[in-house]
Motif scaffolding. Sequence first.
Motif, PDB file in Angstrom:
ATOM      1  N   LYS A  15       0.919  -1.161  -0.118  1.00 55.78           N
ATOM      2  CA  LYS A  15       0.116  -0.009  -0.669  1.00 55.78           C
ATOM      3  C   LYS A  15       0.783   1.176   0.175  1.00 55.78           C
ATOM      4  O   LYS A  15       0.396   2.605  -0.515  1.00 55.78           O
ATOM      5  CB  LYS A  15      -0.560   0.091   1.386  1.00 55.78           C
ATOM      6  N   TYR A  16       1.797   1.330   0.704  1.00 55.52           N
ATOM      7  CA  TYR A  16       3.693   2.419   0.931  1.00 55.52           C
ATOM      8  C   TYR A  16       4.106   2.540  -0.312  1.00 55.52           C
ATOM      9  O   TYR A  16       5.379   2.875  -0.038  1.00 55.52           O
ATOM     10  CB  TYR A  16       2.819   2.844   2.111  1.00 55.52           C
ATOM     11  N   GLN A  97      -6.488  -5.427   6.156  1.00 51.21           N
ATOM     12  CA  GLN A  97      -4.578  -5.250   6.133  1.00 51.21           C
ATOM     13  C   GLN A  97      -4.233  -6.378   6.228  1.00 51.21           C
ATOM     14  O   GLN A  97      -4.546  -7.262   7.924  1.00 51.21           O
ATOM     15  CB  GLN A  97      -4.132  -4.050   5.700  1.00 51.21           C
ATOM     16  N   VAL A 118      -0.448  -5.026   3.064  1.00 53.20           N
ATOM     17  CA  VAL A 118      -0.938  -4.945   1.590  1.00 53.20           C
ATOM     18  C   VAL A 118      -2.455  -5.321   2.086  1.00 53.20           C
ATOM     19  O   VAL A 118      -2.890  -5.606   3.416  1.00 53.20           O
ATOM     20  CB  VAL A 118      -0.302  -5.982   0.464  1.00 53.20           C
ATOM     21  N   ASN A 119      -3.866  -4.680   0.745  1.00 50.70           N
ATOM     22  CA  ASN A 119      -4.779  -4.752   1.331  1.00 50.70           C
ATOM     23  C   ASN A 119      -5.197  -6.249   1.412  1.00 50.70           C
ATOM     24  O   ASN A 119      -4.736  -7.159   0.748  1.00 50.70           O
ATOM     25  CB  ASN A 119      -5.661  -4.054   0.228  1.00 50.70           C
ATOM     26  N   TRP A 122      -4.932  -9.637  -1.427  1.00 46.91           N
ATOM     27  CA  TRP A 122      -4.311  -9.935  -1.899  1.00 46.91           C
ATOM     28  C   TRP A 122      -4.002 -11.087  -2.571  1.00 46.91           C
ATOM     29  O   TRP A 122      -3.349 -11.179  -3.402  1.00 46.91           O
ATOM     30  CB  TRP A 122      -2.957  -8.925  -0.824  1.00 46.91           C
TER      31      TRP A 122
END
Length: 146
Positions: A15-16, A97, A118-119, A122
């Motif tokens: 995500k980042y 997440q 990660v969401n 995934w």
Amino acid sequence: MSEREPFTLVRITGKYGGSVAIELDESMAPGVPDTSGELMVHNDFVAGVHHTYVEPYDLASWEHVLDEVEAGRDAVWREHARVAEIGIRLVDREEGQDQITVTVADQQTTRVAISLEVNRGWIDEQRGLLHGIREAWKHVHPTAFR
């Protein structure tokens, strides 16, 4: 004319930032991936590309890794195999997440581990990519999927 999207077997994106991916080359048969491709690892600290290949029989063990991680267990794909291995460790699971560590190691001297947030979907995304490669290969390598 736009270039075709490579056939992707693995694409885990944080995500980042940060990602691990395997993209297969297109074979001589239109719409069918080759067994060779590239393993790519990227985060703020490291970026690397490693030539790799994936055989149809590797797909079942990748699915097993996804099953293991979904169940909360660590797993390694192609451990001690002829090509780079990918390990996934579930560090933390929170609402919506997962925090994972993905380790990529070749069979010589290189090992890199990156942490990714990660969401939760995934793993389903990886299963969708796996299904796409299986579908593309099923007529070319029918005995590999029995």
